[in-house]
Design a protein around this motif. Sequence first.
Motif, PDB file in Angstrom:
ATOM      1  N   ASN A  50      -9.567  23.385 -41.180  1.00  7.02           N
ATOM      2  CA  ASN A  50     -10.060  24.754 -41.064  1.00  7.02           C
ATOM      3  C   ASN A  50      -9.549  25.641 -42.204  1.00  7.02           C
ATOM      4  N   GLU A  52     -14.702  32.254 -43.167  1.00  7.72           N
ATOM      5  CA  GLU A  52     -15.080  32.851 -41.897  1.00  7.72           C
ATOM      6  C   GLU A  52     -16.315  33.715 -42.094  1.00  7.72           C
ATOM      7  N   ARG A  53     -16.930  34.119 -41.004  1.00  9.40           N
ATOM      8  CA  ARG A  53     -18.134  34.938 -41.064  1.00  9.40           C
ATOM      9  C   ARG A  53     -17.872  36.254 -41.796  1.00  9.40           C
ATOM     10  N   ASN A 106      -6.720  31.257 -47.822  1.00  9.11           N
ATOM     11  CA  ASN A 106      -6.809  30.561 -46.532  1.00  9.11           C
ATOM     12  C   ASN A 106      -5.984  29.279 -46.538  1.00  9.11           C
TER      13      ASN A 106
END
Length: 68
Positions: free
Chosen positions: A4, A9-10, A61
Amino acid sequence: MDTNALRLERRDGRNLLVVAGIVALVVSVTAEGPIGARIVAAAIMGLVTGAVFVVVTLLINRYKPDHW
């Protein structure tokens, strides 16, 4: 390695569009030359900004501390 950690992310996609759009708008307004050249310059800068945004977001991230 966390799978992940490399995903966007959105909200990252939305932020990408906002940042690239603002940069393209600023370049198109502040650049000198015919309107066609200004639009091309704005599009190129928007794409470059978008690419840099994605790379930086992926690196953040991947390497951010767990408590973030």
